[in-house]
Write a protein that holds these residues in place. Structure first.
Motif, PDB file in Angstrom:
ATOM      1  N   THR A  30     -11.036  -2.829   8.137  1.00 33.80           N
ATOM      2  CA  THR A  30     -11.247  -2.068   9.367  1.00 33.80           C
ATOM      3  C   THR A  30      -9.933  -1.402   9.734  1.00 33.80           C
ATOM      4  O   THR A  30      -8.859  -1.859   9.363  1.00 33.80           O
ATOM      5  N   SER A  32      -8.168   1.593  12.867  1.00 32.11           N
ATOM      6  CA  SER A  32      -8.377   2.283  14.142  1.00 32.11           C
ATOM      7  C   SER A  32      -9.126   3.596  13.912  1.00 32.11           C
ATOM      8  O   SER A  32      -9.055   4.192  12.837  1.00 32.11           O
ATOM      9  N   SER A  33      -9.817   4.030  14.918  1.00 32.25           N
ATOM     10  CA  SER A  33     -10.550   5.298  14.837  1.00 32.25           C
ATOM     11  C   SER A  33      -9.589   6.444  14.532  1.00 32.25           C
ATOM     12  O   SER A  33      -9.923   7.358  13.788  1.00 32.25           O
ATOM     13  N   GLU A  34      -8.395   6.380  15.098  1.00 30.23           N
ATOM     14  CA  GLU A  34      -7.410   7.440  14.869  1.00 30.23           C
ATOM     15  C   GLU A  34      -6.976   7.486  13.408  1.00 30.23           C
ATOM     16  O   GLU A  34      -6.881   8.557  12.815  1.00 30.23           O
ATOM     17  N   MET A  36      -8.722   6.354  10.902  1.00 32.50           N
ATOM     18  CA  MET A  36      -9.918   6.731  10.154  1.00 32.50           C
ATOM     19  C   MET A  36     -10.113   8.247  10.160  1.00 32.50           C
ATOM     20  O   MET A  36     -10.517   8.830   9.161  1.00 32.50           O
ATOM     21  N   ALA A  37      -9.772   8.884  11.277  1.00 36.47           N
ATOM     22  CA  ALA A  37      -9.933  10.335  11.388  1.00 36.47           C
ATOM     23  C   ALA A  37      -9.018  11.085  10.418  1.00 36.47           C
ATOM     24  O   ALA A  37      -9.289  12.240  10.084  1.00 36.47           O
ATOM     25  N   THR A 110      -7.254  -1.651  20.025  1.00 36.15           N
ATOM     26  CA  THR A 110      -7.873  -0.395  19.627  1.00 36.15           C
ATOM     27  C   THR A 110      -9.230  -0.640  18.977  1.00 36.15           C
ATOM     28  O   THR A 110      -9.462  -1.680  18.374  1.00 36.15           O
ATOM     29  N   ARG A 111     -10.083   0.341  19.114  1.00 38.18           N
ATOM     30  CA  ARG A 111     -11.400   0.246  18.498  1.00 38.18           C
ATOM     31  C   ARG A 111     -11.219   0.284  16.992  1.00 38.18           C
ATOM     32  O   ARG A 111     -10.592   1.184  16.438  1.00 38.18           O
ATOM     33  N   GLN A 112     -11.769  -0.700  16.308  1.00 41.71           N
ATOM     34  CA  GLN A 112     -11.653  -0.786  14.868  1.00 41.71           C
ATOM     35  C   GLN A 112     -12.993  -0.415  14.222  1.00 41.71           C
ATOM     36  O   GLN A 112     -14.047  -0.804  14.718  1.00 41.71           O
ATOM     37  N   VAL A 113     -12.915   0.368  13.152  1.00 37.28           N
ATOM     38  CA  VAL A 113     -14.117   0.793  12.436  1.00 37.28           C
ATOM     39  C   VAL A 113     -13.954   0.446  10.967  1.00 37.28           C
ATOM     40  O   VAL A 113     -12.848   0.337  10.454  1.00 37.28           O
TER      41      VAL A 113
END
Length: 115
Positions: A30, A32-34, A36-37, A110-113
């Motif tokens: 996983t 962070s969304s950042e 991942m972007a 932080t949101r984890q994806v």
């Protein structure tokens, strides 16, 4: 703000030479969304196939296809006893304990994806 933290942490995670062709630490992770972007999008089929094989969708025959943008969790492998390299590879100096704890706190905040 998160971009600055990510840059700060990246600069403080020690690097080392892996065994060429090894990808033992490349599994589903996983991030962070950042972070991942910053990575190329993979199809649902590619994501599902990687997950089924306990791999990373960015892993190719010759290794990581996003190595320069790999997430913090990937950079931590081998730099801390908590995420030791199964082959004993490591930097001369392991990551500073305080920085490692700050990174884990960042993960919590932080949101984890799934990569």
């Amino acid at each position: 703000m998160n971009s600055q933290k990510i840059r700060f942490f990246r600069q403080r995670i020690p690097s080392f030479e892996c065994i060429p062709g090894c990808h033992d630490c490349c599994g589903p992770v996983t991030t962070s969304s950042e972070e991942m972007a910053r990575l190329p999008r993979k199809s649902a089929a590619e994501q599902a196939d990687a997950l089924e094989n306990l791999s990373c969708p960015h892993l190719a025959d010759k290794g990581c296809t996003v190595y320069s943008e790999r997430p913090l969790i990937c950079r931590l492998f081998g730099t801390t006893p908590a995420l030791a390299c199964p082959h004993g590879k490591r930097p001369e100096m392991m990551i500073d304990d305080a920085i490692e704890q700050q990174i884990y706190q960042f993960f919590k905040e932080t949101r984890q994806v799934l990569v």
